[in-house]
Design a protein around this motif. Structure first.
Motif, PDB file in Angstrom:
ATOM      1  N   ILE A 149       0.877  -1.170   0.000  1.00  0.00           N
ATOM      2  CA  ILE A 149       0.000   0.000   0.000  1.00  0.00           C
ATOM      3  C   ILE A 149       0.915   1.221   0.000  1.00  0.00           C
ATOM      4  O   ILE A 149       1.913   1.247   0.735  1.00  0.00           O
ATOM      5  CB  ILE A 149      -0.899   0.017   1.253  1.00  0.00           C
ATOM      6  N   PRO A 150       0.651   2.226  -0.852  1.00  0.00           N
ATOM      7  CA  PRO A 150       1.526   3.405  -0.860  1.00  0.00           C
ATOM      8  C   PRO A 150       1.763   3.926   0.555  1.00  0.00           C
ATOM      9  O   PRO A 150       0.816   4.043   1.355  1.00  0.00           O
ATOM     10  CB  PRO A 150       0.746   4.412  -1.718  1.00  0.00           C
ATOM     11  N   LYS A 151       3.014   4.225   0.854  1.00  0.00           N
ATOM     12  CA  LYS A 151       3.393   4.607   2.218  1.00  0.00           C
ATOM     13  C   LYS A 151       2.584   5.795   2.723  1.00  0.00           C
ATOM     14  O   LYS A 151       2.122   5.799   3.870  1.00  0.00           O
ATOM     15  CB  LYS A 151       4.894   4.912   2.275  1.00  0.00           C
ATOM     16  N   ASP A 152       2.430   6.814   1.879  1.00  0.00           N
ATOM     17  CA  ASP A 152       1.672   8.001   2.294  1.00  0.00           C
ATOM     18  C   ASP A 152       0.219   7.652   2.619  1.00  0.00           C
ATOM     19  O   ASP A 152      -0.367   8.183   3.577  1.00  0.00           O
ATOM     20  CB  ASP A 152       1.713   9.067   1.195  1.00  0.00           C
ATOM     21  N   GLU A 252       6.016 -11.276   6.001  1.00  0.00           N
ATOM     22  CA  GLU A 252       4.852 -10.410   5.818  1.00  0.00           C
ATOM     23  C   GLU A 252       5.273  -8.981   5.500  1.00  0.00           C
ATOM     24  O   GLU A 252       4.713  -8.345   4.598  1.00  0.00           O
ATOM     25  CB  GLU A 252       3.986 -10.448   7.076  1.00  0.00           C
ATOM     26  N   ALA A 253       6.242  -8.471   6.253  1.00  0.00           N
ATOM     27  CA  ALA A 253       6.716  -7.100   6.035  1.00  0.00           C
ATOM     28  C   ALA A 253       7.290  -6.942   4.631  1.00  0.00           C
ATOM     29  O   ALA A 253       6.998  -5.960   3.928  1.00  0.00           O
ATOM     30  CB  ALA A 253       7.755  -6.727   7.085  1.00  0.00           C
ATOM     31  N   MET A 254       8.105  -7.903   4.220  1.00  0.00           N
ATOM     32  CA  MET A 254       8.724  -7.832   2.890  1.00  0.00           C
ATOM     33  C   MET A 254       7.674  -7.887   1.785  1.00  0.00           C
ATOM     34  O   MET A 254       7.775  -7.185   0.776  1.00  0.00           O
ATOM     35  CB  MET A 254       9.747  -8.948   2.725  1.00  0.00           C
ATOM     36  N   ALA A 255       6.648  -8.719   1.983  1.00  0.00           N
ATOM     37  CA  ALA A 255       5.573  -8.798   0.989  1.00  0.00           C
ATOM     38  C   ALA A 255       4.821  -7.472   0.867  1.00  0.00           C
ATOM     39  O   ALA A 255       4.267  -7.157  -0.191  1.00  0.00           O
ATOM     40  CB  ALA A 255       4.606  -9.916   1.357  1.00  0.00           C
ATOM     41  N   CYS A 256       4.828  -6.701   1.956  1.00  0.00           N
ATOM     42  CA  CYS A 256       4.180  -5.379   1.947  1.00  0.00           C
ATOM     43  C   CYS A 256       5.140  -4.274   1.498  1.00  0.00           C
ATOM     44  O   CYS A 256       4.791  -3.083   1.561  1.00  0.00           O
ATOM     45  CB  CYS A 256       3.628  -5.061   3.333  1.00  0.00           C
ATOM     46  N   GLY A 257       6.314  -4.651   1.050  1.00  0.00           N
ATOM     47  CA  GLY A 257       7.256  -3.671   0.516  1.00  0.00           C
ATOM     48  C   GLY A 257       8.090  -2.962   1.556  1.00  0.00           C
ATOM     49  O   GLY A 257       8.556  -1.846   1.326  1.00  0.00           O
ATOM     50  N   THR A 258       8.312  -3.607   2.697  1.00  0.00           N
ATOM     51  CA  THR A 258       9.125  -3.006   3.755  1.00  0.00           C
ATOM     52  C   THR A 258      10.396  -3.820   3.950  1.00  0.00           C
ATOM     53  O   THR A 258      10.323  -5.026   4.230  1.00  0.00           O
ATOM     54  CB  THR A 258       8.338  -2.955   5.080  1.00  0.00           C
ATOM     55  N   PRO A 259      11.578  -3.211   3.796  1.00  0.00           N
ATOM     56  CA  PRO A 259      12.827  -3.951   4.010  1.00  0.00           C
ATOM     57  C   PRO A 259      13.003  -4.320   5.477  1.00  0.00           C
ATOM     58  O   PRO A 259      12.440  -3.664   6.361  1.00  0.00           O
ATOM     59  CB  PRO A 259      13.902  -2.961   3.554  1.00  0.00           C
ATOM     60  N   VAL A 260      13.768  -5.372   5.725  1.00  0.00           N
ATOM     61  CA  VAL A 260      13.922  -5.899   7.080  1.00  0.00           C
ATOM     62  C   VAL A 260      15.405  -6.026   7.427  1.00  0.00           C
ATOM     63  O   VAL A 260      16.217  -6.407   6.585  1.00  0.00           O
ATOM     64  CB  VAL A 260      13.238  -7.281   7.219  1.00  0.00           C
TER      65      VAL A 260
END
Length: 333
Positions: A149-152, A252-260
């Motif tokens: 989902i777009p971060k903003d 889950e985080a990576m699938a949502c586009g968040t690096p870990v």
């Protein structure tokens, strides 16, 4: 969740025979276990499976199936016979349970599956599994549910400011040393020094009986859409675990586009390509961990790389196909 409730009630009432009677009536080819009793307890144990005469597959969600009872390993006693356990609560039972498993593994010949190469390597060191097959099949995820989902948009929905640096962590217990949550306040303070003109926040989801300084607790998120928003709103996900069989929140985080950012020598290393979609820090080196967090903040393209990595190698469909292949191999023997 219905199954969880049924099994809980059965356990409380000690209706082990009820579960076994269901298995006896069912026409199945392979029995796939995710949990089983260590000894002659209230729930099904290895002893109870002796007359089923079916191939058994066991998913290794922690270390309990190849140790004398430890869910995390605190020594390498499992490489021999789990005598003189350093953990007091296991000391009296570790060798007994080890010997119990050794006996029934030799009779039932179960097949084991590790969700990560790290777990596979550790399990293969155990004397208990010295004559067993330990395959590697990572857990899969639905990338249509866990999506970018777009971060903003995510931040606006959750009421967070667009220009803040948001770090995210999650834990069942902040006091569990294995999860490394005590590192978080130190990491937060160092990141704040690196970005003096930014408002740096660290959010933590899950149960927190003891709160750590500077950490904002957002509670338990049972709604998957809330979790997707939270993952998407974060700049970086922090998982400072010392041991981790796989790392579902990482996936889950990576699938949502968040690096870990993680430490070395955990099951999460399969998912993270260091310097491309996240960072793998030297074990228990907080300074290197902070370096990894900064790298992820400064390289927003890591997020899309993270999602692509999950879509390529860690989907639910791929997991299902890998298990079907394993079942077929077992049945064709």
């Amino acid at each position: 969740r219905f199954c969880d409730k049924v099994i809980h009630r059965i356990t409380k009432r000690k209706y082990k025979s009820y579960i076994y009677s269901i298995l006896e009536r069912m026409d199945f080819d392979v029995l796939h276990l995710h949990w089983i009793e260590d000894d002659y307890g209230d729930m099904l144990s290895w002893f109870d499976l002796k007359s089923l005469r079916k191939p058994i597959v066991v998913s290794l969600h922690d270390c309990v199936n190849f140790t004398g009872g430890c869910h995390y390993y605190y020594c390498y006693g499992f490489c021999e016979n789990c005598v003189n356990c350093p953990v007091e609560r296991y000391r009296r039972i570790s060798n007994k349970q080890f010997c119990f498993k050794k006996k029934w593994y030799s009779i039932l010949r179960p097949y084991f599956v590790a969700p990560s190469r790290w777990m596979q390597t550790i399990a293969q060191k155990s004397q208990l599994l010295s004559n067993s097959t330990v395959d590697f099949i990572p857990h899969g995820i639905d990338t249509n549910v866990f999506r970018m989902i777009p971060k903003d948009t995510a931040r606006e929905t959750l009421g967070y400011k667009k220009d803040d640096i948001i770090l995210l962590a999650g834990a069942v217990s902040v006091t569990d040393k294995i999860k490394g949550m005590s590192d978080l306040p130190v990491i937060l303070s160092q990141i704040k020094l690196l970005y003096p003109h930014k408002n740096v926040r660290m959010l933590c989801f899950g149960k927190a009986t003891i709160k750590l300084e500077g950490i904002e607790y957002v509670g338990i998120k049972s709604d998957v859409n809330e979790m997707v928003l939270l993952y998407s709103a974060a700049d970086v996900m922090l998982v400072p675990s010392r041991q981790e069989a796989f790392g579902l929140t990482t996936e889950e985080a990576m699938a949502c586009g968040t690096p870990v950012v993680i430490y070395k020598e955990t099951g999460m290393e399969d998912m993270i390509v260091c310097g491309e979609n996240g960072y793998v820090a030297e074990k228990e080196n907080i300074n290197d961990f902070v370096h990894g967090v900064k790298l992820c903040i400064d390289n927003p393209n890591y997020g899309l790389n993270a999602r692509n990595r999950i879509k390529m190698h860690f989907t639910a469909e791929q997991m299902a196909l890998n298990y079907i292949k394993l079942y077929e191999q077992i049945l064709n023997k």
